[in-house]
Design an enzyme around this catalytic site. Structure first.
Site, PDB file in Angstrom:
ATOM      1  CG  HIS A   4      26.863  56.403   9.929  1.00 41.84           C
ATOM      2  ND1 HIS A   4      26.208  57.133   9.973  1.00 41.84           N
ATOM      3  CD2 HIS A   4      26.855  55.798  10.854  1.00 41.84           C
ATOM      4  CE1 HIS A   4      25.929  58.001  11.295  1.00 41.84           C
ATOM      5  NE2 HIS A   4      25.795  56.231  12.289  1.00 41.84           N
ATOM      6  CG  MET A 180      13.348  45.056   2.540  1.00 42.24           C
ATOM      7  SD  MET A 180      13.899  44.141   3.942  1.00 42.24           S
ATOM      8  CE  MET A 180      13.545  44.766   5.645  1.00 42.24           C
ATOM      9  CB  SER A 203      16.231  37.751  -6.469  1.00 43.60           C
ATOM     10  OG  SER A 203      15.332  38.109  -4.869  1.00 43.60           O
ATOM     11  CG  ASP A 204      12.291  36.085  -3.083  1.00 38.47           C
ATOM     12  OD1 ASP A 204      12.721  37.281  -3.180  1.00 38.47           O
ATOM     13  OD2 ASP A 204      11.679  36.686  -3.139  1.00 38.47           O
TER      14      ASP A 204
HETATM   15  N1  HPA Z   1      10.950  40.698   0.611  1.00 37.79           N
HETATM   16  C1  HPA Z   1      11.440  41.524   1.196  1.00 37.79           C
HETATM   17  N2  HPA Z   1      12.675  42.482   0.449  1.00 37.79           N
HETATM   18  C2  HPA Z   1      13.116  41.401  -0.915  1.00 37.79           C
HETATM   19  C3  HPA Z   1      12.561  39.956  -1.325  1.00 37.79           C
HETATM   20  C4  HPA Z   1      11.224  39.644  -0.048  1.00 37.79           C
HETATM   21  O1  HPA Z   1      10.486  38.665  -0.865  1.00 37.79           O
HETATM   22  N3  HPA Z   1      13.337  39.714  -1.861  1.00 37.79           N
HETATM   23  C5  HPA Z   1      14.485  40.463  -1.994  1.00 37.79           C
HETATM   24  N4  HPA Z   1      14.363  41.679  -1.802  1.00 37.79           N
END
Ligand code: HPA
Length: 236
Positions: A4, A180, A203-204
């Protein structure tokens, strides 16, 4: 060449940053590397090699999730002899005190993935970061005045969960946030005897729903890249 990656032998440096997004790989190479050269374009999963503060370094997109990232990690180690792998990515925060734009240095990674069950059956393996890399990254982040948290994270196979409250169990057990890929990075690094670390910007936020602008995300992302580069190239 590997299945790959179409980089030629010697084209990938021993130290590699691993963003999920191939465009981020391009951004990192163009912003931080001197003389970047693209070494991979298979499946659009861009990879580049250049130098940072005079030392050779590469960046390779991995795609999202452990199935995809595991392929690139395996081939970088076994096909190109890479020995220091640092994932740079984003994550969701599970904790009030871990704010958006903060850094998380993943000391260990829990997972809901079945990949390690294929290896270990009913026993659970504990995927952990390389301590030297982790310590140096924490020190660099402190020196730069970046808010950072060291601890356990969750590497999930799913971004969208059926049960919106399922993550709360992990909160109760001290987990800082969710991404992940890290659990496979740490497992494969251990299997093949190389160093690995995951550095994340939040990021959140799964509890407060705090948000950031695209510009704020880019600034904190760039701070994280400098931490990853400084730590990785000092340790390598
Ligand atoms: N979940 C999974 N992976 C992520 C998230 C999330 O809320 N935010 C950034 N990567």
């Amino acid at each position: 060449m590997s299945l790959h990656l179409n980089a030629k032998e010697g084209q990938i440096a021993p130290t590699v940053l691993l963003p999920g997004d191939p465009r981020r790989a391009q951004h990192i190479a163009q912003t931080f590397f001197s003389d970047p050269v693209q070494h991979n374009d298979v499946r659009g999963m861009l990879g580049f090699t250049g130098t940072y503060k005079g030392k050779p370094v590469s960046v390779q997109g991995t795609g999202m999730g452990m199935a995809s990232a595991g392929i690139y990690i395996h081939e970088l180690i076994n096909g190109y002899g890479c020995t220091t792998l640092v994932r740079v990515g984003t994550c969701g925060s599970y904790r009030e005190e871990v704010h958006v734009r903060d850094l998380i240095l993943a000391q260990a990674a829990c997972t809901d993935s079945n990949i390690n069950n294929l290896r270990f059956g009913f026993a659970n393996y504990a995927p952990i970061a390389d301590f030297g890399l982790l310590l140096r990254a924490y020190q660099v982040a402190q020196q730069r005045g970046l808010r950072s948290h060291v601890g356990n994270i969750m590497s999930s196979d799913t971004f969208y969960q059926d049960d919106p409250d399922a993550f709360k169990q992990w909160v109760e057990f001290g987990v800082l946030g969710v991404e992940m890929e890290a659990a496979q990075l740490y497992t494969l690094a251990a299997k093949f005897g190389v160093r690995a670390l995951t550095v994340l910007t939040v990021s959140d936020h799964l509890i407060t729903r705090e948000e950031t602008t695209a510009e704020e995300r880019q600034t904190s992302f760039n701070g994280m890249i400098e931490v990853a580069l400084d730590a990785a190239l000092e340790i390598a």
